[in-house]
Write an enzyme that holds these catalytic residues in place. Structure first.
Site, PDB file in Angstrom:
ATOM      1  CG  ASP A  82      -3.733   8.715   3.864  1.00  0.00           C
ATOM      2  OD1 ASP A  82      -3.214   8.008   2.974  1.00  0.00           O
ATOM      3  OD2 ASP A  82      -4.949   8.973   3.903  1.00  0.00           O
TER       4      ASP A  82
ATOM      5  CD  GLU B 183      -8.107 -17.163   6.217  1.00  0.00           C
ATOM      6  OE1 GLU B 183      -6.931 -17.490   6.317  1.00  0.00           O
ATOM      7  OE2 GLU B 183      -9.072 -17.965   6.204  1.00  0.00           O
TER       8      GLU B 183
ATOM      9  CE  LYS C  45      -8.948  -0.683   1.563  1.00  0.00           C
ATOM     10  NZ  LYS C  45      -9.065  -2.118   1.250  1.00  0.00           N
TER      11      LYS C  45
ATOM     12  CG  ASP D 144      -6.054  -6.412  -1.199  1.00  0.00           C
ATOM     13  OD1 ASP D 144      -6.634  -6.492  -0.095  1.00  0.00           O
ATOM     14  OD2 ASP D 144      -4.865  -6.751  -1.352  1.00  0.00           O
TER      15      ASP D 144
ATOM     16  CG  ASN E  51      -9.955   1.067   5.719  1.00  0.00           C
ATOM     17  OD1 ASN E  51     -10.317   2.209   5.976  1.00  0.00           O
ATOM     18  ND2 ASN E  51      -8.687   0.703   5.675  1.00  0.00           N
TER      19      ASN E  51
ATOM     20  CG  HIS F 196      -3.260   4.287  -3.782  1.00  0.00           C
ATOM     21  ND1 HIS F 196      -3.099   5.419  -3.020  1.00  0.00           N
ATOM     22  CD2 HIS F 196      -3.792   3.357  -2.948  1.00  0.00           C
ATOM     23  CE1 HIS F 196      -3.504   5.167  -1.776  1.00  0.00           C
ATOM     24  NE2 HIS F 196      -3.927   3.921  -1.720  1.00  0.00           N
ATOM     25  NE  ARG F 197      -8.963   2.969  -1.868  1.00  0.00           N
ATOM     26  CZ  ARG F 197      -8.015   3.323  -0.994  1.00  0.00           C
ATOM     27  NH1 ARG F 197      -7.858   4.570  -0.624  1.00  0.00           N
ATOM     28  NH2 ARG F 197      -7.232   2.406  -0.462  1.00  0.00           N
TER      29      ARG F 197
ATOM     30  N   GLY G 287      -4.988   5.391   7.714  1.00  0.00           N
ATOM     31  CA  GLY G 287      -3.909   4.432   7.474  1.00  0.00           C
ATOM     32  C   GLY G 287      -2.525   5.064   7.481  1.00  0.00           C
TER      33      GLY G 287
END
Ligand code: ITT
Length: 201
Positions: free
Chosen positions: A156, A45, A20, A74, A17, A181-182, A154
């Protein structure tokens, strides 16, 4: 003993991503490490049932396949009125960012409770299959009625952060880094990462 000399360490970001990866490059910029992105040829996966499990499996797989330390994230958006959905399925909710946003806004069309939170689970793993660090960060907010702002990625544009009333897409990278959060998860990771890298303070 395996002594890590500052500046020598490579960390592979276990992510495809670009949003990210850009945030991690900023977050890790104060550390004397070389940052590389996950090789394009590797697909993982996500079979875990929690954010933490998925972060662990991504970090372990990339560390094993590349022979370097790997940092995985994640993350996802949990909407209270939807019993926590899309949650760990945030990326699989639809095929593109605009379609994911449209689906979520449609599902919330007639719903008054717009409260939601983002979660980021981070994991650093070694090629020897050890979990070196694991942390989680959260950010509370509301789902807007319409997208606002042009920054970020995303979901946002439809996530209004609680303390500022701004969507993440209306925030400069430095503000999202502080409140998001990140960024919050990364703050918890920092002392452990300093230790692992044998850095002072
Ligand atoms: P990798 O697994 O390759 O890292 P991914 O996009 O599939 O990429 P996740 O499985 O963790 O990552 O899914 C996270 C989803 O939540 C994805 O749709 C993101 O766009 C969204 N998301 C996560 N953090 C976000 C943030 O800070 N802002 C907006 N959306 C975010």
């Amino acid at each position: 003993m395996n002594i890590v000399k500052p500046g020598n360490k490579i960390i592979i970001i276990a992510s495809k991503n670009p949003g990210k990866i850009k945030e991690f490059r900023r977050l890790l910029s104060e550390f004397p490490v070389k940052i590389l992105a996950q090789p394009d040829s590797i697909d993982i996966e996500e079979t875990g049932e929690t954010f933490a499990e998925n972060a662990r499996l991504k970090a372990l797989k990339i560390a094993t396949l590349t022979g370097e330390w790997s940092l995985a994230d994640d993350s996802g958006l949990c909407v209270n009125a939807l019993a926590g959905a899309p949650g760990i399925y945030s990326a699989r909710y639809a095929n593109s960012d605009p379609e994911r946003i449209n689906r979520l806004l449609k599902e919330l069309q007639l719903i008054d409770d717009r409260s939601a939170f983002f979660i980021s689970a981070l994991c650093i793993a070694s090629p020897q299959q050890s979990i070196l660090l694991e942390v989680e960060g959260r950010c509370q907010g509301l789902i807007t009625n319409l997208p606002r702002g042009n920054y970020g990625f995303g979901y946002d544009p439809i996530f209004e952060e609680q303390s500022t009333g701004l969507t993440f897409a209306e925030m400069e990278a430095s503000q999202k880094e502080k409140l998001g959060h990140r960024g919050r998860a990364f703050s918890s990771l920092k002392p452990g990462l300093r230790n692992l890298l044998n850095l002072a303070g």
